[in-house]
Design a protein around this motif. Structure first.
Motif, short mmCIF file in Angstrom:
data_model
loop_
_atom_site.label_atom_id
_atom_site.label_comp_id
_atom_site.label_asym_id
_atom_site.label_seq_id
_atom_site.Cartn_x
_atom_site.Cartn_y
_atom_site.Cartn_z
N UNK A 20 0.84 -1.20 0.00
CA UNK A 20 0.00 0.00 0.00
C UNK A 20 0.87 1.25 0.00
N UNK A 21 1.96 1.24 0.79
CA UNK A 21 2.87 2.38 0.81
C UNK A 21 3.50 2.61 -0.56
N UNK A 22 3.89 1.53 -1.23
CA UNK A 22 4.49 1.66 -2.57
C UNK A 22 3.48 2.25 -3.55
N UNK A 23 2.23 1.81 -3.46
CA UNK A 23 1.19 2.35 -4.33
C UNK A 23 0.99 3.84 -4.07
N UNK A 24 0.94 4.23 -2.81
CA UNK A 24 0.67 5.62 -2.47
C UNK A 24 1.80 6.55 -2.88
N UNK A 25 3.03 6.04 -2.92
CA UNK A 25 4.16 6.89 -3.26
C UNK A 25 4.50 6.83 -4.74
N UNK A 26 3.80 6.01 -5.51
CA UNK A 26 4.03 5.91 -6.95
C UNK A 26 3.32 7.05 -7.68
N UNK A 27 3.73 7.25 -8.92
CA UNK A 27 3.00 8.15 -9.80
C UNK A 27 2.03 7.35 -10.67
N UNK A 28 2.51 6.20 -11.15
CA UNK A 28 1.69 5.30 -11.96
C UNK A 28 1.78 3.91 -11.35
N UNK A 29 0.68 3.18 -11.35
CA UNK A 29 0.70 1.79 -10.91
C UNK A 29 0.29 0.88 -12.08
N UNK A 30 0.99 -0.25 -12.17
CA UNK A 30 0.58 -1.31 -13.08
C UNK A 30 -0.17 -2.33 -12.25
N UNK A 31 -1.46 -2.49 -12.50
CA UNK A 31 -2.26 -3.48 -11.81
C UNK A 31 -2.26 -4.76 -12.64
N UNK A 32 -1.60 -5.79 -12.11
CA UNK A 32 -1.48 -7.05 -12.83
C UNK A 32 -2.68 -7.93 -12.49
N UNK A 33 -3.40 -8.37 -13.52
CA UNK A 33 -4.58 -9.21 -13.33
C UNK A 33 -4.35 -10.53 -14.08
#
Length: 446
Positions: A253-266
């Protein structure tokens, strides 16, 4: 190394913000005003920039010989040392006379200030944060130190301000795009990272949860550097039982919040499940741009039906990120990977895009003419004008009489039409409403 000082009256959450930015619990946190009596300093990294972070005693108006007076002197010393000030208010309590007095003090100081409206949980909290415009310190940044909301934006703003400072001391270094790979366990995140790196950097295997920590590596594409974080899989809360699992989820969650873009792998064989939607909504709530990597595409038999099912879920369950980019890939054999980072760059450019005030208000007038704001409590809401105070994510501020009472369906109307007019698919869009008249507009009409 530059210095960032956290200032504010007692009990607004300065120490909680300090602990979050420091990445560990250093300051004692308690509801009792004045718990932090001495300045605390720690070296930290905010927005990719190393800083000395200072937590100060609360600002109080008091005689110099008293404890409160000495606390104020300590804050004054921190201000003189700071390259950037984070001024914290409590938006649950609302603005106080002390907030206004110290805002006046900060405006006279020759130090840039970021205004943090803490305890801004939920939509009501964000609306309450807008009151802080009155302080004349620029756009308030709604955050929740307790829940970690808004800290991605805070990292961005701190970085942007510090990089405006004299560059000769630091040099013109390239700024890496901050990218996080997130998703449910065993969706193929680490395999994707290995493929992007071209080496076996992460341990991979069929057992869920092999990646325990968020691990950062730096890569380059044709545009420039990318700081890429592979995270432990995000599980449903009910399944987070062991301390290690809690820590892993926290790192994700911390990595997601500090990112600019996230790749959501499904996992394309399983489709988009509720947990995937929760992750996407978390990215939207934090204002992060998002690209979906639809993994294991080579193993899908009925591709048309599988893609239609995904599109239906996105349309009905993730409308707030309408048009989100989907890249079918196979992380194991590299198929489709060549289209993934270009998609990340494209959505990052949209996320950074600003619209000029003139162009924005021409669109705004057309929208108002096409669909008048409704009556509320028998009175017409009069929307005066709009500005775009910031990007990252694109944020529209709308001003007018009773603007804060605008119904949810009209807010969606504005956001959706903005997204369509300015071609911003798949990025979060913020709409802030301020019930303040334009000083150049005509008087209020009922």
């Amino acid at each position: 190394m530059q210095t960032v000082a956290i200032l504010g009256r007692p009990n607004v959450g300065k120490s909680s913000i300090f602990n979050r930015l420091a990445g560990r619990k250093i300051a004692i946190v308690d509801d009792t005003p004045g718990v932090t009596r001495d300045r605390k300093e720690v070296e930290a990294e905010i927005g990719g920039i190393p800083v000395t972070l200072i937590d100060t005693a609360g600002l109080e108006e008091a005689a110099p010989e008293t404890l409160a007076g000495r606390m104020t002197a300590s804050s004054d010393a921190a201000l003189r040392q700071a390259d950037l000030v984070l001024f914290v208010i409590d938006c649950r309590t609302g603005l106080t006379a002390a907030d206004r007095a110290f805002a006046n003090w900060l405006r006279r100081a020759d130090v840039p200030v970021l205004l943090l409206a803490n305890k801004a949980e939920g939509r009501l909290g964000i609306q309450n944060a807008m009151e802080a415009y009155e302080l004349g310190l620029g756009d308030p940044i709604p955050v929740s130190a307790e829940h970690g909301d808004g800290f991605g934006t805070l990292h961005d703003e701190v970085r942007d301000h510090l990089q405006k400072e004299p560059r000769g001391q630091r040099g013109e270094r390239e700024r890496p795009l901050r990218l996080a790979i997130v998703g449910r366990p065993n969706a193929g995140k680490s395999t994707l990272l290995n493929t992007l790196l071209g080496e076996e950097r992460m341990i991979t295997g069929p057992e869920p949860g092999l990646t325990r920590d968020a691990i950062a590596v730096q890569i380059r594409d044709e545009v420039g550097p990318i700081r890429l974080v592979d995270t432990a899989g995000l599980r449903k809360q009910a399944r987070i039982e062991k301390d290690l699992e809690k820590m892993s989820t926290g790192a994700s969650i911390a990595a997601l919040k500090e990112a600019e873009v996230v790749i959501l792998v499904i996992d394309a064989l399983l489709g988009m499940e509720e947990q995937d939607l929760r992750i996407a909504r978390l990215a939207e709530r934090e204002g992060r741009a998002c690209v979906i990597a639809f993994n294991k595409w080579d193993a899908v038999e009925d591709r048309a039906a599988t893609r239609k099912k995904l599109d239906d879920v996105l349309t009905f369950s993730l409308a707030q990120m309408k048009g989100i980019m989907v890249v079918p890939i196979s992380a194991a054999n590299g198929r489709g990977i060549d289209r993934l980072l270009p998609a990340v760059r494209e959505v990052h450019d949209l996320w950074n895009r600003r619209i000029g005030t003139g162009e924005l208000n021409r669109w705004f007038e057309v929208m108002k003419d096409r669909h008048q704001p409704p009556l509320v409590e028998g009175k017409r809401i009069k929307l005066r004008y709009a500005t775009m105070p910031k990007a990252r994510p694109p944020t529209i501020a709308v001003f007018g009489t009773r603007a804060e009472m605008l119904p949810e369906d009209y807010r969606r109307y504005l956001v959706n039409s903005f997204r369509e007019k300015f071609d911003m698919p798949g990025v979060p869009i913020r709409l802030n409403l301020r019930g303040t008249d334009n000083p150049y507009a005509e008087g209020d009409e009922e």
